[in-house]
Design an enzyme around this catalytic site. Sequence first.
Site, short mmCIF file in Angstrom:
data_model
loop_
_atom_site.label_atom_id
_atom_site.label_comp_id
_atom_site.label_asym_id
_atom_site.label_seq_id
_atom_site.Cartn_x
_atom_site.Cartn_y
_atom_site.Cartn_z
N CYS A 39 -31.98 3.00 -19.87
CA CYS A 39 -31.65 4.42 -20.00
C CYS A 39 -31.02 4.86 -18.68
O CYS A 39 -31.65 4.70 -17.61
CB CYS A 39 -32.94 5.19 -20.27
N CYS B 148 -24.50 6.57 -21.20
CA CYS B 148 -25.78 6.85 -21.87
C CYS B 148 -25.95 5.72 -22.88
O CYS B 148 -25.00 5.38 -23.61
CB CYS B 148 -25.72 8.19 -22.59
N1 DGL Z 1 -30.35 6.91 -23.52
C1 DGL Z 1 -30.46 7.73 -22.41
C2 DGL Z 1 -29.46 7.47 -21.32
O1 DGL Z 1 -28.99 6.42 -21.21
C3 DGL Z 1 -30.97 9.09 -22.44
C4 DGL Z 1 -30.69 10.07 -23.48
C5 DGL Z 1 -31.64 11.23 -23.32
O2 DGL Z 1 -32.78 11.06 -23.68
O3 DGL Z 1 -31.23 12.29 -22.83
O4 DGL Z 1 -29.15 8.32 -20.53
#
Ligand code: DGL
Length: 264
Positions: free
Chosen positions: A73, A184
């Site tokens: 993430c 993301c």
């Molecule tokens: N998948 C996440 C990222 O790479 C986060 C998305 C979120 O929960 O805001 O930033």
Amino acid sequence: MDDRPIGLLDSGVGGLTIWRATKRLLPNESMVFFADSGHVPYGEKSQPELHDLTTRIVRFLQTQDVKIVVVACNTATVHALDYLRETFPELPFVGVVPVVKTLASRTHTGTVAVLSTPATAESAYLTGLIQTYAPDKNVLRIGCDGLEDLVEAGEANSGRATALLERHLTPLRDTAVDAVGLGCTHYPFLRARIKRILGPGISVYDPSKPVARRVRQLLVERDALASNRQPMYSFFTTGDADHVRSVAEGLLREPVGEVGHVEL
Ligand code: DGL
């Protein structure tokens, strides 16, 4: 050799893009995936909240005897990875950050864009990446609120997702941008649509494969690759386990089995 599993965490199902790349590159590795769907989106959390949530998740992953943790993430990486490394000095971590270096090396026009959650777009960490790897480039930071929520809801292929993408991306077509990074981990599930909206002159990059290669490199260095003939894949969530299972299976197009519900 070390047959213990790799742990991966994300605010939700987005980290499955890293899970998928890791599975392809390292087919003998077992993996434990943790989707913190009960607290998604991380893009709206404060840094202390992200420290607290990710610390609890890592503690849980330790109960699963993981040998390495992939913070799959961007938002958690830029806001909490340093803290996690300090808190768990014995555990190796791999994070994921926007591919600024790749964008800087691939652009011909000198203008590139990073698509991410607003929290990553506004982070000092991204500023640092740009100063280090793309000081002479024009880097547009596009904070795309709402996209990860649609992926979480199982609506990655919906008209709503297309409309939201068009709103965020159409303005880029009037710029000199020729390279776009997906900052993301939810966004690679929207990649085909992102490419279609941006058109053929703009290349799209995401860090899933480089992160998987970094995991392999660390395991090789530690002599900790696994030799599992039948690797095990387990999934846990703080959210609704049945929902996470059906969304994950829709995104990965493969069965994921039982998803366990965990309270942090
Ligand atoms: N998948 C996440 C990222 O790479 C986060 C998305 C979120 O929960 O805001 O930033």
